[in-house]
Design a protein around this motif. Structure first.
Motif, PDB file in Angstrom:
ATOM      1  N   LEU A  69      36.343  48.901  43.678  1.00 22.26           N
ATOM      2  CA  LEU A  69      37.306  48.547  44.723  1.00 22.26           C
ATOM      3  C   LEU A  69      36.853  47.311  45.485  1.00 22.26           C
ATOM      4  O   LEU A  69      37.669  46.450  45.835  1.00 22.26           O
ATOM      5  CB  LEU A  69      37.474  49.726  45.683  1.00 22.26           C
ATOM      6  N   GLY A  70      35.545  47.217  45.756  1.00 23.18           N
ATOM      7  CA  GLY A  70      35.044  46.046  46.454  1.00 23.18           C
ATOM      8  C   GLY A  70      35.250  44.765  45.669  1.00 23.18           C
ATOM      9  O   GLY A  70      35.671  43.742  46.221  1.00 23.18           O
ATOM     10  N   GLU A  71      34.973  44.792  44.371  1.00 25.85           N
ATOM     11  CA  GLU A  71      35.132  43.583  43.560  1.00 25.85           C
ATOM     12  C   GLU A  71      36.601  43.234  43.366  1.00 25.85           C
ATOM     13  O   GLU A  71      36.980  42.053  43.367  1.00 25.85           O
ATOM     14  CB  GLU A  71      34.441  43.783  42.216  1.00 25.85           C
ATOM     15  N   VAL A  72      37.458  44.256  43.209  1.00 23.20           N
ATOM     16  CA  VAL A  72      38.886  43.977  43.093  1.00 23.20           C
ATOM     17  C   VAL A  72      39.406  43.385  44.388  1.00 23.20           C
ATOM     18  O   VAL A  72      40.210  42.438  44.392  1.00 23.20           O
ATOM     19  CB  VAL A  72      39.654  45.266  42.727  1.00 23.20           C
ATOM     20  N   LEU A 117      39.622  40.870  36.725  1.00 22.64           N
ATOM     21  CA  LEU A 117      40.090  42.240  36.906  1.00 22.64           C
ATOM     22  C   LEU A 117      39.794  43.097  35.682  1.00 22.64           C
ATOM     23  O   LEU A 117      39.417  44.268  35.798  1.00 22.64           O
ATOM     24  CB  LEU A 117      41.599  42.230  37.208  1.00 22.64           C
ATOM     25  N   HIS A 118      39.969  42.526  34.489  1.00 22.44           N
ATOM     26  CA  HIS A 118      39.685  43.287  33.274  1.00 22.44           C
ATOM     27  C   HIS A 118      38.216  43.678  33.209  1.00 22.44           C
ATOM     28  O   HIS A 118      37.869  44.834  32.937  1.00 22.44           O
ATOM     29  CB  HIS A 118      40.077  42.473  32.038  1.00 22.44           C
ATOM     30  N   ASP A 119      37.334  42.719  33.479  1.00 22.99           N
ATOM     31  CA  ASP A 119      35.904  43.003  33.368  1.00 22.99           C
ATOM     32  C   ASP A 119      35.465  44.034  34.407  1.00 22.99           C
ATOM     33  O   ASP A 119      34.693  44.950  34.107  1.00 22.99           O
ATOM     34  CB  ASP A 119      35.098  41.715  33.534  1.00 22.99           C
ATOM     35  N   VAL A 120      35.949  43.884  35.638  1.00 22.73           N
ATOM     36  CA  VAL A 120      35.558  44.821  36.694  1.00 22.73           C
ATOM     37  C   VAL A 120      36.078  46.218  36.403  1.00 22.73           C
ATOM     38  O   VAL A 120      35.332  47.211  36.422  1.00 22.73           O
ATOM     39  CB  VAL A 120      36.079  44.319  38.062  1.00 22.73           C
ATOM     40  N   LEU A 121      37.364  46.306  36.115  1.00 24.73           N
ATOM     41  CA  LEU A 121      37.967  47.624  35.926  1.00 24.73           C
ATOM     42  C   LEU A 121      37.502  48.283  34.639  1.00 24.73           C
ATOM     43  O   LEU A 121      37.267  49.499  34.610  1.00 24.73           O
ATOM     44  CB  LEU A 121      39.494  47.493  35.946  1.00 24.73           C
ATOM     45  N   ALA A 122      37.379  47.512  33.556  1.00 19.02           N
ATOM     46  CA  ALA A 122      36.970  48.113  32.284  1.00 19.02           C
ATOM     47  C   ALA A 122      35.581  48.723  32.400  1.00 19.02           C
ATOM     48  O   ALA A 122      35.348  49.851  31.945  1.00 19.02           O
ATOM     49  CB  ALA A 122      37.002  47.063  31.177  1.00 19.02           C
TER      50      ALA A 122
END
Length: 422
Positions: free
Chosen positions: A270-273, A226-231
């Motif tokens: 959103l897709g990756e989360v 989540l950190h990597d995707v969102l950051a």
């Protein structure tokens, strides 16, 4: 209240009474005391059923033994009282194992000293000492059995002259050896059961610890994802939003392009989360989309370009196991995100080298740093190190001598997951 009690009786049935005894055997105050002392739910109940069965066995067996031993004293009311008292003590063998072990041994010694016939009374003593050993009071159990054997030895070899029955001639010393052998067998079996129970308890504790460790590792993995995707996505969105605001009046077309990039980046995030969260809802199902890997480096370069960062990639990614491929992609993604957020440079270089069973990822920027968090936040660098360490690799990150910043990752080409699958 009466209706609730009746319903509770229908749900539980008479089997509970048979197993645990009448309600007056288990007073609420006693249950509360057991709970406060941490003895567990199974300690609240007296072993009513097993004690009742053993009492019947002792009484009936002693009657049969009396008919086969006419030279011993007849079973009178006092003898039956001793038998009942010995068996009744077994009700508290779980709560007070030491007291019950010595109590049953002492009552059995009084019974034998009074000249009553040998019989299944020894089974009550065996059960009491067995419970004491299993509860961890082996020395008390040994002492109780030793007291009984020594007292019986004293009575059968010396005190029989003054004790009933009249005309008793004592016993052969060989019989005492047989009795001692049975004592050793009882204690040995109890010790084996105790050791096996301790092994089971240790195995359960090890399994619970392993489950907690796996859960912690899974939470850490999800936090990293989540950190990597969102950051990364939020960094791109932040840069494009600032650009769009600055060009909204002077260059509407460029502002529209920035909004388009924001929409695409947010949709991908959103897709990756959603993919990460789907693994929580249905951990046994296969993911709906393949996990990202180094094959998606061109997309990552495009996203960085939309944030104003030019990325040069040299080298071809090797064929990697899924775990190593995902880790390598996330490390490059986090490193480029840190360049966008914390470096004044608008140019970065990604170099891939593999050989000797290792993959080397090097991400450089020319600096200078734009804040105190040059190179990335603590969570980002910690996440990269955790990913590399999970595969048996290493991460080195720090400023270069010429003012830029470098991230160097060394990952084994065959990660642990790949080795385990084979």
């Amino acid at each position: 209240m009466a209706v609730m009690d009746e319903q509770r009786v229908r749900e539980r049935g008479p089997a509970q009474w048979w197993r645990y005894g009448p309600p007056w055997w288990n007073h609420p105050e006693a249950a509360a005391t057991a709970t406060a002392t941490g003895t567990g739910a199974h300690r609240h109940r007296l072993p009513w059923r097993s004690t009742l069965l053993l009492t019947i066995l002792v009484l009936v067996g002693s009657n049969f033994a009396a008919h086969t031993q006419p030279h011993r004293e007849h079973l009178d009311a006092y003898a039956r009282l001793l038998l009942l008292a010995t068996c009744a003590l077994l009700l508290w063998r779980h709560r007070h194992p030491v007291t019950v072990a010595f109590g049953t041994a002492a009552l059995a010694l009084v019974y034998l000293g009074a000249g009553y016939p040998y019989g299944p009374l020894f089974a009550a003593v065996a059960v009491a000492c067995f419970s004491a050993v299993v509860a961890g009071h082996r020395q008390a159990a040994w002492a109780a059995l030793g007291m009984l054997w020594a007292g019986h030895l004293l009575v059968s070899l010396w005190l029989y002259r003054w004790l009933p029955p009249p005309g008793d001639t004592g016993t052969d010393p060989g019989q005492e050896v047989i009795i001692a052998t049975w004592v050793l067998i009882i204690v040995s079996v109890a010790e084996l059961v105790r050791l096996r129970r301790e092994q089971w308890a240790q195995e359960r504790a090890d399994r619970a610890q392993a489950a907690r460790r796996r859960a912690d590792e899974e939470r850490l993995r999800i936090a990293r994802e989540l950190h990597d995707v969102l950051a990364h996505s939020i960094s791109v969105i932040n840069v494009q939003a600032g650009m769009g605001l600055a060009l909204l009046d002077s260059d509407p077309e460029q502002a529209r392009s920035a909004l388009t990039t924001i929409k695409a980046a947010s949709k991908e995030a959103l897709g990756e989360v959603r993919q990460v969260l789907d693994t929580l809802r249905a951990p046994g199902d296969a993911p709906r989309a393949p996990a990202p890997g180094l094959g998606r480096l061109p997309e990552l370069v495009e996203q960085a370009a939309s944030a104003g960062l030019t990325v040069d990639v040299t080298g071809e990614p090797p064929r990697l196991a899924p775990g190593a491929d995902l880790a390598a992609f996330r490390i490059v993604q986090e490193a480029l995100t840190n360049v966008v957020r914390h470096s004044g440079s608008r140019h970065a270089r990604v170099r891939l080298e593999h050989g000797g069973g290792e993959l080397r990822l090097r991400i450089d920027d020319d600096g200078p740093a734009t804040g105190a968090d040059a190179g990335g936040s603590g969570n980002g660098l910690a996440g990269m190190r955790e990913r590399a360490a999970a595969l048996g690799g290493t991460i080195e990150a720090g400023p270069r001598a010429d003012g830029g910043f470098r991230v160097l990752a060394v990952l084994p080409l065959n990660d642990r997951d790949d080795r385990e699958d084979r």
